[in-house]
Design a protein around this motif. Structure first.
Motif, PDB file in Angstrom:
ATOM      1  N   GLU A  92      -0.243  -1.467   5.559  1.00 38.49           N
ATOM      2  CA  GLU A  92      -0.821  -2.465   6.587  1.00 38.49           C
ATOM      3  C   GLU A  92       0.107  -3.351   7.021  1.00 38.49           C
ATOM      4  N   VAL A  93       0.819  -3.542   6.330  1.00 35.62           N
ATOM      5  CA  VAL A  93       1.739  -4.259   6.890  1.00 35.62           C
ATOM      6  C   VAL A  93       2.930  -3.065   8.649  1.00 35.62           C
ATOM      7  N   ASP A  94       2.912  -1.974   8.166  1.00 35.96           N
ATOM      8  CA  ASP A  94       3.578  -1.201   9.074  1.00 35.96           C
ATOM      9  C   ASP A  94       2.232  -1.245  10.703  1.00 35.96           C
ATOM     10  N   ALA A  95       0.604  -1.206   9.615  1.00 39.05           N
ATOM     11  CA  ALA A  95      -0.428  -1.143  10.902  1.00 39.05           C
ATOM     12  C   ALA A  95      -0.091  -2.131  11.641  1.00 39.05           C
ATOM     13  N   VAL A  96       0.264  -3.613  10.952  1.00 35.69           N
ATOM     14  CA  VAL A  96      -0.205  -4.977  11.742  1.00 35.69           C
ATOM     15  C   VAL A  96       1.148  -5.504  12.426  1.00 35.69           C
ATOM     16  N   ALA A 110      12.296  -5.261  11.959  1.00 33.77           N
ATOM     17  CA  ALA A 110      11.465  -4.320  11.560  1.00 33.77           C
ATOM     18  C   ALA A 110      10.662  -4.296  10.024  1.00 33.77           C
ATOM     19  N   ALA A 111       9.596  -3.990   9.237  1.00 34.76           N
ATOM     20  CA  ALA A 111       9.331  -3.603   8.034  1.00 34.76           C
ATOM     21  C   ALA A 111      10.211  -3.386   7.381  1.00 34.76           C
ATOM     22  N   HIS A 112      10.890  -3.860   5.840  1.00 30.30           N
ATOM     23  CA  HIS A 112      11.767  -3.425   5.278  1.00 30.30           C
ATOM     24  C   HIS A 112      11.567  -4.085   3.795  1.00 30.30           C
ATOM     25  N   GLU A 113      11.833  -3.729   2.686  1.00 33.83           N
ATOM     26  CA  GLU A 113      11.855  -4.175   0.980  1.00 33.83           C
ATOM     27  C   GLU A 113      12.537  -5.182   1.315  1.00 33.83           C
ATOM     28  N   THR A 114      12.043  -7.037   0.331  1.00 36.62           N
ATOM     29  CA  THR A 114      12.124  -7.696   0.627  1.00 36.62           C
ATOM     30  C   THR A 114      13.118  -7.767  -0.544  1.00 36.62           C
ATOM     31  N   TYR A 116      12.513  -9.627  -3.074  1.00 31.79           N
ATOM     32  CA  TYR A 116      11.687 -10.521  -4.180  1.00 31.79           C
ATOM     33  C   TYR A 116      10.367  -9.904  -4.384  1.00 31.79           C
ATOM     34  N   GLY A 117      10.608  -7.962  -3.944  1.00 36.78           N
ATOM     35  CA  GLY A 117      10.017  -7.227  -4.605  1.00 36.78           C
ATOM     36  C   GLY A 117       8.552  -6.613  -3.165  1.00 36.78           C
ATOM     37  N   GLY A 118       8.619  -7.506  -2.340  1.00 38.22           N
ATOM     38  CA  GLY A 118       7.829  -7.694  -1.045  1.00 38.22           C
ATOM     39  C   GLY A 118       8.038  -6.691  -0.132  1.00 38.22           C
ATOM     40  N   TYR A 119       7.302  -6.470   0.710  1.00 34.79           N
ATOM     41  CA  TYR A 119       7.641  -5.913   1.823  1.00 34.79           C
ATOM     42  C   TYR A 119       7.599  -7.059   3.474  1.00 34.79           C
ATOM     43  N   ALA A 120       8.169  -6.605   4.084  1.00 36.12           N
ATOM     44  CA  ALA A 120       8.029  -7.927   5.560  1.00 36.12           C
ATOM     45  C   ALA A 120       8.474  -7.728   6.900  1.00 36.12           C
ATOM     46  N   GLY A 121       8.112  -7.908   8.235  1.00 38.62           N
ATOM     47  CA  GLY A 121       8.450  -7.685   9.185  1.00 38.62           C
ATOM     48  C   GLY A 121       8.257  -8.854  10.187  1.00 38.62           C
ATOM     49  N   TYR A 122       8.364  -8.848  11.105  1.00 40.77           N
ATOM     50  CA  TYR A 122       8.147  -9.592  11.554  1.00 40.77           C
ATOM     51  C   TYR A 122       8.073  -9.633  13.710  1.00 40.77           C
ATOM     52  N   VAL A 133       4.994 -10.319   8.993  1.00 35.07           N
ATOM     53  CA  VAL A 133       3.977  -9.302   8.443  1.00 35.07           C
ATOM     54  C   VAL A 133       4.034  -9.024   7.087  1.00 35.07           C
ATOM     55  N   VAL A 134       3.721  -9.364   5.646  1.00 42.40           N
ATOM     56  CA  VAL A 134       4.345  -9.691   4.517  1.00 42.40           C
ATOM     57  C   VAL A 134       2.755  -8.383   3.364  1.00 42.40           C
ATOM     58  N   VAL A 135       3.348  -7.858   2.510  1.00 40.54           N
ATOM     59  CA  VAL A 135       2.673  -8.166   1.278  1.00 40.54           C
ATOM     60  C   VAL A 135       3.757  -8.222   0.246  1.00 40.54           C
ATOM     61  N   ALA A 136       2.967  -9.262  -0.460  1.00 46.13           N
ATOM     62  CA  ALA A 136       4.548  -9.888  -1.056  1.00 46.13           C
ATOM     63  C   ALA A 136       3.316 -10.847  -2.882  1.00 46.13           C
ATOM     64  N   PRO A 137       4.607 -10.309  -4.047  1.00 44.59           N
ATOM     65  CA  PRO A 137       4.048 -10.066  -5.185  1.00 44.59           C
ATOM     66  C   PRO A 137       3.136 -11.471  -5.414  1.00 44.59           C
ATOM     67  N   GLY A 138       3.199 -11.638  -6.214  1.00 39.89           N
ATOM     68  CA  GLY A 138       1.891 -12.933  -6.761  1.00 39.89           C
ATOM     69  C   GLY A 138       0.607 -13.541  -5.726  1.00 39.89           C
TER      70      GLY A 138
END
Length: 151
Positions: A92-96, A110-114, A116-122, A133-138
């Motif tokens: 979903e991060v990639d799609a957004v 570009a989206a990348h591994e963070t 803190y264990g998430g995945y994000a891009g700007y 645009v992010v998916v993050a633990p917790g």
């Protein structure tokens, strides 16, 4: 007699972005799929339902005047603030990110591994406001589109 102060309930209700071209910004945020409300305001101000705090667009110079701040010089670098679009999955991060760029956003990172264990891009909107645009633990996104934070 000493008056006790009543402690107000803290809440964030509206995020207002100063924009250079209200018409173009309305078209951009409409194209991202945010639901515009109070359309009777025309192009004076635009309000969007985001599933949480309201996102408002207001002409940059008028917003500066309203806050008693100078309109110029406008910052051309990082302003110390980002907006976030939390997602349920990495896909979903990639799609957004791809969707936003297709609608006129600029890919900032570009989206990348963070770390803190998430995945994000700007991306940035038409006025350079950065969106993560992010998916993050917790931090989960519910069916109600609201974020739900772990205890």
């Amino acid at each position: 007699m000493v008056r006790e102060l009543t402690v107000p309930v803290p809440r964030l209700t509206v995020i207002t972005l100063g924009v250079s071209d209200i018409r173009a910004s309305i078209a951009f945020y409409d194209s991202l799929g945010f639901s515009r409300r109070l359309k009777a305001t025309g192009e004076a101000v635009a309000f969007y339902d985001t599933g949480g705090p309201v996102l408002a667009l207001y002409p940059w110079d008028q917003l500066a005047a309203d806050a008693a701040l100078p309109d110029n010089p406008r910052p051309s670098t990082f302003r110390g603030m980002t907006l976030a679009w939390n997602c349920r999955t990495r896909a979903e991060v990639d799609a957004v990110l791809a969707f936003a760029v297709d609608k006129g956003a600029a890919l900032l990172k570009a989206a990348h591994e963070t770390d803190y264990g998430g995945y994000a891009g700007y991306f940035t909107d038409l006025d350079g406001h950065p969106w993560e645009v992010v998916v993050a633990p917790g931090i989960d996104v519910g069916d109600d589109r609201r974020v739900h934070l772990a205890e």
